[in-house]
Scaffold this active site. Structure first.
Site, PDB file in Angstrom:
ATOM      1  N   HIS A   1       1.404  -1.094   0.103  1.00  0.00           N
ATOM      2  CA  HIS A   1       0.079   0.327   0.233  1.00  0.00           C
ATOM      3  C   HIS A   1       0.967   1.508   0.239  1.00  0.00           C
ATOM      4  CE1 HIS A   1       0.707   0.977   4.663  1.00  0.00           C
ATOM      5  NE2 HIS A   1       0.615  -0.394   4.292  1.00  0.00           N
TER       6      HIS A   1
ATOM      7  N   ASP B   1       0.282   4.562   1.223  1.00  0.00           N
ATOM      8  CA  ASP B   1      -0.097   5.328   2.240  1.00  0.00           C
ATOM      9  C   ASP B   1       0.507   4.456   3.138  1.00  0.00           C
ATOM     10  OD1 ASP B   1      -2.065   3.166   2.518  1.00  0.00           O
ATOM     11  OD2 ASP B   1      -3.078   4.229   3.743  1.00  0.00           O
TER      12      ASP B   1
ATOM     13  N   ASP C   1       6.471   0.883   6.661  1.00  0.00           N
ATOM     14  CA  ASP C   1       5.073   0.326   6.228  1.00  0.00           C
ATOM     15  C   ASP C   1       4.240   1.480   5.804  1.00  0.00           C
ATOM     16  OD1 ASP C   1       2.950  -0.710   7.106  1.00  0.00           O
ATOM     17  OD2 ASP C   1       2.622  -0.383   8.469  1.00  0.00           O
TER      18      ASP C   1
ATOM     19  N   GLU D   1      -4.770   2.432   2.698  1.00  0.00           N
ATOM     20  CA  GLU D   1      -5.196   0.929   3.893  1.00  0.00           C
ATOM     21  C   GLU D   1      -4.690   1.102   5.459  1.00  0.00           C
ATOM     22  OE1 GLU D   1      -2.872  -2.561   5.624  1.00  0.00           O
ATOM     23  OE2 GLU D   1      -2.569  -0.533   5.383  1.00  0.00           O
ATOM     24  N   GLU D   2      -3.867   2.679   5.746  1.00  0.00           N
ATOM     25  CA  GLU D   2      -3.988   2.343   7.204  1.00  0.00           C
ATOM     26  C   GLU D   2      -5.116   3.251   7.673  1.00  0.00           C
ATOM     27  OE1 GLU D   2      -1.965   1.121   8.501  1.00  0.00           O
ATOM     28  OE2 GLU D   2       0.036   1.194   7.707  1.00  0.00           O
TER      29      GLU D   2
ATOM     30  N   ASP E   1       3.907  -6.736   3.309  1.00  0.00           N
ATOM     31  CA  ASP E   1       3.489  -6.099   4.789  1.00  0.00           C
ATOM     32  C   ASP E   1       3.843  -6.143   6.059  1.00  0.00           C
ATOM     33  OD1 ASP E   1       2.552  -3.972   5.106  1.00  0.00           O
ATOM     34  OD2 ASP E   1       0.164  -4.063   5.176  1.00  0.00           O
TER      35      ASP E   1
ATOM     36  N   HIS F   1       3.591   2.987  13.209  1.00  0.00           N
ATOM     37  CA  HIS F   1       3.031   3.897  13.773  1.00  0.00           C
ATOM     38  C   HIS F   1       3.113   4.579  15.041  1.00  0.00           C
ATOM     39  CE1 HIS F   1      -0.660   1.033  12.057  1.00  0.00           C
ATOM     40  NE2 HIS F   1       0.054   0.949  10.380  1.00  0.00           N
TER      41      HIS F   1
END
Length: 498
Positions: A84, A86, A124, A154-155, A178, A471
């Site tokens: 992904h 983003d 990520d 995605e996030e 991922d 994150h």
């Protein structure tokens, strides 16, 4: 799109494989928050078409790049490489970084890791995307037909995977890039739902003789709400609400709540939370004493896992003095219900030992006198488990007449231990690295379950380099594991081509 002039490649000098790191440097240079992937997608599409590769952007914004099989391997099975575009955008409160404008600035540590000190790194899933781009670029690699699927959003809800249409992908094997632990192949993941809470407010005027202050709870580690949820890290929202609830019950303080803010991403453990409060001007010293006592208590409870926890009046914050407060009734509803709301591991899996089955993350809250909202992200290996916990949270809020709804469900990825693709990946790993790999099911959400539901029979395996702190600011990647991941990926593609 001309972004190359702004690309800082000093941090990748000497790193291998050069192509992977070069693509990652480009991704660091182009801002790519969820729902704002237009610039990075346009750049990658232009790059691919300049190489003569066919591209397609679907209605939701996913980018698909097709590369024909290398000569002599036209009849090999088609492979989808998926990641992904983003990234989660988290920064420390003192950082001036603007994720919509500023490049990520990685730093190479002496211990062999690459890190963004004050922000998320975007490894990520930037490194997964970079690995796929390097495959598209490599004209010496034997491979069957390649489709590189770069999804969006995605996030923030897996919008790209949800919007992917059946019939677009031609390959029947998919390598998702991922996951974040080298040496492990992932074969299943949690699904989940969001619970969105909102409540209009009844305001009350700021009482005469009251002063306004900002309480800050900072210094928590944060982290990925799927990967780190079982580690009992602190949740800044839950902790600050607990403090405010205690302070509000102290009649000598007469504390009133003006605003409450905590967390900035639904899928990240909240690291910081802030409350603007009003109290009689002569109560400030008492408030400081209470906060010192609370900090001592919380440090005693959480010091082993949250050594950086701090709680204090934010003397540096410029506060515009509000004229309105939450009503006493709204203050009671919000503080009591947030205090009672679940957060963390709800149930461990009975079928996959050591793996969390169901959890939820109270990830964001924003309260103002006129109303407020908060979000819970619920994950479960069982779709019914996610739904049940989501409905339990809705029921809790319904007791106070507060609107809460279960939204944005996405399916889990059911493991297939008999996967032929997994067998190939394990065999290649053993041949290349002379040790056994491990098969895992992850509590975090991957797009694999959504894509598998749209493409029944698709054989999917996920792997990637070792990433820590995804994150959260300080996210880092083990540099050596990136090179090993490239070696593994190219060896698998070569094996499948044969």
């Amino acid at each position: 799109m001309s972004t190359t002039a702004a690309i800082d490649e000093s941090f990748i000098r000497g790193l291998k494989p050069a192509a992977v790191w070069r693509h990652f440097a480009v991704l660091c240079a182009i801002p790519r928050p969820s729902k704002q992937e237009d610039a990075v997608r346009a750049h990658l599409r232009q790059w691919a078409e300049a190489r003569g590769l066919a591209t397609e952007v679907d209605a939701i914004g996913n980018l698909l790049v097709r590369k024909p099989a290398s000569p002599g391997h036209e009849h090999a099975p088609g492979i989808v490489l998926q990641g992904h575009l983003d990234m989660v955008c988290q920064k420390n409160s003192g950082s001036p970084h603007d994720f919509t404008r500023d490049p990520i600035r990685p730093v190479r540590r002496d211990d062999g890791w690459l890190q963004a000190p004050d922000t998320t790194l975007g490894a990520d899933n930037g490194l997964g995307v970079a690995l796929a781009l390097a495959v598209l670029e490599d004209d010496t690699l034997p491979h069957g037909p390649i489709e590189a699927l770069f999804t969006v959003d995605e996030e923030a809800g897996m919008g790209g995977a949800h919007g992917l249409q059946p019939g677009v992908l031609q390959g029947r094997l998919m390598l998702n890039l991922d996951t974040e632990e080298w040496g492990e192949f992932y074969l299943g993941c949690a699904g989940g739902v969001d619970v969105n809470v909102s409540r209009p407010g009844q305001t009350e005027p700021l009482p005469a003789g009251h002063s306004v202050h900002r309480i800050a709870l900072r210094g928590l580690r944060g982290g990925h709400s799927g990967v780190n949820i079982h580690e009992e890290r602190g949740n800044a929202i839950k902790l600050l609400v607990r403090v405010l609830q205690g302070l509000a019950q102290d009649e000598t303080l007469a504390l009133r709540l003006c605003t409450l803010d905590g967390g900035t991403a639904r899928n990240a453990l909240p690291r910081e939370a802030f409350a603007t409060v009003a109290l009689p001007a002569d109560s400030l010293d008492a408030l400081r004493t209470h906060l010192q006592d609370w900090q001592t208590l919380l440090q005693r409870e959480l010091g082993a896992v949250e050594p950086g926890l701090s709680l204090d009046i934010d003397a540096d914050a410029a506060i515009a003095s509000p004229t309105q407060l939450l009503s006493r009734a709204d203050q009671a509803v919000w503080l009591r219900t947030l205090h009672a709301a679940p957060h963390g591991v709800h149930r461990m899996s009975q079928s996959v030992p050591g793996v969390v089955e169901t959890s939820n993350n109270l990830g964001m809250v924003e309260l103002r006198p006129a109303g407020g909202s908060c979000n819970f992200m619920v994950r479960s290996l069982l779709d019914s488990g996610a739904q049940a916990l989501g409905e339990q949270i809705v029921s809790l809020w319904a007791l106070s007449g507060t609107v809460a709804e279960v939204a944005a469900p996405y399916p889990g990825w059911t493991p297939n231990p008999a996967s032929p693709l997994l067998a190939t990946c394990q065999r290649v790993y053993k041949q290349r690295f002379h040790e056994d790999s491990h098969v895992q099911v992850i509590h975090a959400g991957l797009e694999c379950g959504i894509i598998a539901a749209k493409y029944p029979g698709m054989d999917i395996v996920s792997f990637g380099p070792t990433i820590r702190g995804a994150h959260a600011p300080g996210e880092s990647v083990d540099i050596a594991s990136v090179e090993r991941t490239w070696q593994l990926l190219t060896a698998i593609l070569t094996e499948l081509a044969a």
